[in-house]
Design an enzyme around this catalytic site. Structure first.
Site, PDB file in Angstrom:
ATOM      1  N   HIS A  43       0.868  -1.183   0.000  1.00 43.60           N
ATOM      2  CA  HIS A  43       0.000   0.000   0.000  1.00 43.60           C
ATOM      3  C   HIS A  43       0.904   1.231   0.000  1.00 43.60           C
ATOM      4  O   HIS A  43       1.158   1.833   1.044  1.00 43.60           O
ATOM      5  CB  HIS A  43      -0.908  -0.011   1.228  1.00 43.60           C
ATOM      6  CG  HIS A  43      -1.972   1.041   1.204  1.00 43.60           C
ATOM      7  ND1 HIS A  43      -3.224   0.841   1.736  1.00 43.60           N
ATOM      8  CD2 HIS A  43      -1.981   2.307   0.728  1.00 43.60           C
ATOM      9  CE1 HIS A  43      -3.951   1.943   1.588  1.00 43.60           C
ATOM     10  NE2 HIS A  43      -3.204   2.845   0.981  1.00 43.60           N
ATOM     11  N   GLU A  70      -2.571  -1.653  -3.209  1.00 42.10           N
ATOM     12  CA  GLU A  70      -3.662  -0.878  -2.635  1.00 42.10           C
ATOM     13  C   GLU A  70      -3.328   0.604  -2.666  1.00 42.10           C
ATOM     14  O   GLU A  70      -2.152   0.978  -2.606  1.00 42.10           O
ATOM     15  CB  GLU A  70      -3.891  -1.283  -1.167  1.00 42.10           C
ATOM     16  CG  GLU A  70      -4.249  -2.724  -0.946  1.00 42.10           C
ATOM     17  CD  GLU A  70      -4.458  -3.038   0.524  1.00 42.10           C
ATOM     18  OE1 GLU A  70      -5.065  -4.087   0.812  1.00 42.10           O
ATOM     19  OE2 GLU A  70      -3.995  -2.251   1.378  1.00 42.10           O
ATOM     20  N   HIS A 190      -7.749  -5.891   7.376  1.00 44.63           N
ATOM     21  CA  HIS A 190      -7.512  -4.840   8.365  1.00 44.63           C
ATOM     22  C   HIS A 190      -7.747  -5.401   9.769  1.00 44.63           C
ATOM     23  O   HIS A 190      -8.873  -5.658  10.177  1.00 44.63           O
ATOM     24  CB  HIS A 190      -8.384  -3.592   8.164  1.00 44.63           C
ATOM     25  CG  HIS A 190      -7.757  -2.369   8.782  1.00 44.63           C
ATOM     26  ND1 HIS A 190      -6.922  -1.523   8.075  1.00 44.63           N
ATOM     27  CD2 HIS A 190      -7.812  -1.877  10.019  1.00 44.63           C
ATOM     28  CE1 HIS A 190      -6.507  -0.556   8.857  1.00 44.63           C
ATOM     29  NE2 HIS A 190      -7.024  -0.747  10.055  1.00 44.63           N
TER      30      HIS A 190
END
Length: 239
Positions: A43, A70, A190
């Protein structure tokens, strides 16, 4: 079996704390795949506080499983992803100053924008996934964007798992069932961990992939990276 994609941002955070190239993000990606991970997730953020743009390009030839990038689809992010052509891009509406991702998309409000961005990625042959809160009402709008998958934002589940796991997962199951009606694949990520993953994966229908970084890398400090990956794979096994 649900695939395990390991987010290696925390490896980059540790490296960047001292400068230099140790621990190596690229070596970590190679080792994680050798240890059984089904994919590598990164990410990159504009400030490069962990994964850098150089890392993105360096990792591309080394990820032989599935490469998932991401990020918030600003123009510079879009252009980078189109050049690298990962297997999957996951769109996350995180602010530039956010410590970590903290909300899913309002696909109804941002429908036109997401349609345009996703069309670019799909034309390049890149699978698209949208970061989504556990809200069944948002699924139809997510499907309308043209995305192939949603990624369920699991922070709320993880926070409430030890209090009442049945209640914590209720909205996630409902959202996953709704997603199936629209032909959307389901990812999740997450704050999933060794403690809460098995119950989650057992309850969510058609869970294709989980992306786990912070907990996995933290647990590896005590268990070792290979043992930790194997422990996660056992949690995802369906026997």
């Amino acid at each position: 079996m649900t695939k395990l994609s390991v987010n290696i941002n925390k490896i980059a955070t540790l490296r960047n704390a001292r400068g230099g190239e140790f621990p190596s993000v690229t070596e970590a990606a190679v080792k994680l795949q050798e240890y059984g991970a089904h994919g590598i997730t990164i990410h990159p953020r504009p400030d490069e506080r962990h994964i850098t743009r150089k890392d993105v390009y360096d990792l591309k030839p080394l990820v032989t499983t599935e490469f998932n990038i991401e990020g918030n689809p600003h123009r510079s992010f879009i252009d980078m992803v189109l050049k690298v052509k990962p297997d999957q891009v996951t769109l996350v509406p995180d602010a530039e100053d956010a410590i970590t991702s903290n909300a899913g998309w309002d696909c109804e409000t941002h429908l036109g924008f997401l349609k345009n961005v996703i069309a670019e990625f799909k034309n390049a042959g890149i699978r698209t996934s949208i970061f989504l809160d556990p809200n069944p009402k948002m699924v139809s709008f997510a499907a309308e964007t043209g995305a192939e998958r949603i990624e369920l934002y699991t922070e709320a589940y993880a926070s409430n798992y030890s209090i009442n796991k049945e209640e914590a997962i209720k909205d996630y199951v409902a959202t996953a069932i709704e997603a199936q009606k629209f032909g959307l694949g389901i990812n999740a990520g997450h704050d999933l961990s060794l403690d809460n993953l098995k119950y989650f994966s057992g309850q969510i229908p058609n869970l294709l992939e989980v992306s786990i970084g912070h907990a996995l890398i933290s647990e590896a400090l005590y268990m070792g990276l290979e043992n930790t990956v194997q422990a996660y794979l056992k949690r995802l096994a369906k026997w």
